[in-house]
Scaffold this motif. Structure first.
Motif, PDB file in Angstrom:
ATOM      1  N   GLY A 162       0.433  -1.144   0.218  1.00 30.33           N
ATOM      2  CA  GLY A 162       0.081  -0.012   0.327  1.00 30.33           C
ATOM      3  C   GLY A 162       0.569   1.155  -0.422  1.00 30.33           C
ATOM      4  N   ALA A 163       1.808   1.173  -0.054  1.00 32.57           N
ATOM      5  CA  ALA A 163       2.884   2.304  -0.188  1.00 32.57           C
ATOM      6  C   ALA A 163       2.282   3.214  -1.864  1.00 32.57           C
ATOM      7  N   SER A 164       2.715   4.397  -1.498  1.00 30.25           N
ATOM      8  CA  SER A 164       2.008   5.489  -2.331  1.00 30.25           C
ATOM      9  C   SER A 164       2.548   5.728  -3.859  1.00 30.25           C
ATOM     10  N   GLY A 165       4.127   5.037  -3.304  1.00 32.03           N
ATOM     11  CA  GLY A 165       4.792   4.787  -4.974  1.00 32.03           C
ATOM     12  C   GLY A 165       6.228   4.940  -4.860  1.00 32.03           C
ATOM     13  N   TYR A 166       6.142   4.594  -6.212  1.00 32.62           N
ATOM     14  CA  TYR A 166       8.296   3.550  -5.926  1.00 32.62           C
ATOM     15  C   TYR A 166       8.787   4.588  -7.101  1.00 32.62           C
ATOM     16  N   MET A 167      10.092   4.059  -7.627  1.00 32.03           N
ATOM     17  CA  MET A 167      11.041   4.679  -7.676  1.00 32.03           C
ATOM     18  C   MET A 167      12.427   4.110  -8.232  1.00 32.03           C
ATOM     19  N   GLY A 168      12.728   3.949  -9.558  1.00 32.78           N
ATOM     20  CA  GLY A 168      14.528   3.201  -9.927  1.00 32.78           C
ATOM     21  C   GLY A 168      14.870   4.711  -9.608  1.00 32.78           C
ATOM     22  N   VAL A 169      16.317   3.767  -9.510  1.00 33.80           N
ATOM     23  CA  VAL A 169      17.382   5.237 -10.043  1.00 33.80           C
ATOM     24  C   VAL A 169      18.676   4.308 -10.007  1.00 33.80           C
ATOM     25  N   GLU A 170      19.547   4.855 -10.323  1.00 36.00           N
ATOM     26  CA  GLU A 170      20.771   4.328 -10.608  1.00 36.00           C
ATOM     27  C   GLU A 170      21.614   4.756  -9.155  1.00 36.00           C
ATOM     28  N   ALA A 171      21.990   3.721  -8.981  1.00 35.10           N
ATOM     29  CA  ALA A 171      22.778   3.601  -7.149  1.00 35.10           C
ATOM     30  C   ALA A 171      23.560   3.472  -7.410  1.00 35.10           C
ATOM     31  N   GLY A 172      24.673   3.001  -9.234  1.00 43.01           N
ATOM     32  CA  GLY A 172      26.230   2.889  -9.760  1.00 43.01           C
ATOM     33  C   GLY A 172      26.169   2.658 -10.363  1.00 43.01           C
ATOM     34  N   PRO A 173      27.139   1.806 -11.052  1.00 38.67           N
ATOM     35  CA  PRO A 173      27.429   1.303 -12.520  1.00 38.67           C
ATOM     36  C   PRO A 173      26.598  -0.029 -12.700  1.00 38.67           C
ATOM     37  N   GLY A 174      25.662  -0.472 -13.775  1.00 36.00           N
ATOM     38  CA  GLY A 174      25.038  -2.099 -13.122  1.00 36.00           C
ATOM     39  C   GLY A 174      24.050  -1.869 -12.000  1.00 36.00           C
ATOM     40  N   THR A 175      23.804  -0.764 -12.169  1.00 36.23           N
ATOM     41  CA  THR A 175      22.447  -1.111 -10.761  1.00 36.23           C
ATOM     42  C   THR A 175      21.707  -0.153 -10.069  1.00 36.23           C
ATOM     43  N   ARG A 176      20.429  -0.949 -10.292  1.00 41.61           N
ATOM     44  CA  ARG A 176      19.291   0.133  -9.964  1.00 41.61           C
ATOM     45  C   ARG A 176      19.102  -0.633  -8.113  1.00 41.61           C
ATOM     46  N   ALA A 177      18.417   1.472  -7.215  1.00 44.20           N
ATOM     47  CA  ALA A 177      18.256   0.889  -6.284  1.00 44.20           C
ATOM     48  C   ALA A 177      16.091   1.411  -6.901  1.00 44.20           C
ATOM     49  N   TYR A 178      15.713   0.515  -5.820  1.00 43.01           N
ATOM     50  CA  TYR A 178      14.432   0.571  -6.314  1.00 43.01           C
ATOM     51  C   TYR A 178      13.508   1.540  -3.986  1.00 43.01           C
TER      52      TYR A 178
END
Length: 242
Positions: free
Chosen positions: A139-155
């Motif tokens: 029931g979260a109000s949203g999510y985002m995926g961002v670049e956290a490093g070379p070849g890694t995405r943090a959600y």
């Protein structure tokens, strides 16, 4: 947000039946809420301080939780609670709650430290499906995926009361219901529809053709299904009109 999360063709990876059943009731609500979230967050450069659970973008500051990280080269997903750098930290509390849900409901994807998505036809869309499903269950109000490093995405999951919550709108309801079924093709359309009404606290009833519900503004929604269980029509009745 990706336009379609896709479905395994049977030769690669696939999400389990328990995952599909646990997430499908939240698909339409999640699509609607994610649109509201994306409209609320302004464009611009971003920064994050996960030790303080703070995400900043375009002058907006949000409280967030770390859902997990995706290794693009290996095609593997690591939940926030399994990350050695954040295990037990407040920023992983939401992910921990999802693990408890997975244990209680037999959803293996929510309980494994690492989820291998490399067998999917497109691992990048599979990870979006995983994050979208987690957002709905929590029931979260949203999510985002961002670049956290070379070849890694943090959600990251938004965990902030300032984010607007979506509300049923007669004009957009047909698009939301049909869009959710297309977005998550393994979902059962009837479960998507009834789940949407339930998430909004709207009483619904079964009809000869499908499902009907009353919307907050007094209008009515009638959803019919064809013989294959697909949504055939979404009709909105306006008060005072026959």
């Amino acid at each position: 947000m990706i336009d379609s999360f896709g479905r395994s063709d049977g030769t690669g990876g696939a999400f389990g039946e328990a995952f599909a059943r646990a997430t499908e009731p939240h698909a339409a609500w999640g699509l609607e809420q994610l649109e509201a979230f994306n409209a609320f967050v302004p464009p611009g450069p971003w920064t994050a301080d996960l030790s303080r659970r703070v995400y900043r973008q375009g002058g907006l500051e949000l409280t967030v939780g770390l859902l997990g990280t995706f290794d693009e080269s290996a095609g593997t997903w690591m939940w926030g609670w399994a990350n050695p750098g954040f295990a037990g930290a407040p920023v992983t509390a939401l992910a921990e709650g999802l693990r408890r849900f997975g244990t209680e409901h037999g959803v293996a994807e929510f309980t494994r430290d690492l989820v291998d998505l490399s067998g999917f036809p497109d691992p990048a869309t599979a990870v979006e499906r995983l994050a979208f499903g987690a957002m709905g269950v929590l029931g979260a109000s949203g999510y985002m995926g961002v670049e956290a490093g070379p070849g890694t995405r943090a959600y990251l999951l938004a965990d902030d009361p300032q984010v607007p919550r979506s509300a049923p709108q007669p004009v957009t309801l047909p698009r939301v219901l049909l869009g959710a079924v297309q977005l998550v093709p393994e979902a059962a359309p009837r479960a998507v529809v009834t789940g949407y009404f339930t998430r909004h606290g709207l009483p619904w009833r079964s009809t000869d053709q499908g499902v009907a519900a009353e919307l907050p503004d007094g209008s009515s929604a009638a959803v019919s299904f064809d013989a294959a269980g697909r949504i055939a029509s979404v009709d909105i009745g306006v008060p005072g009109r026959s």
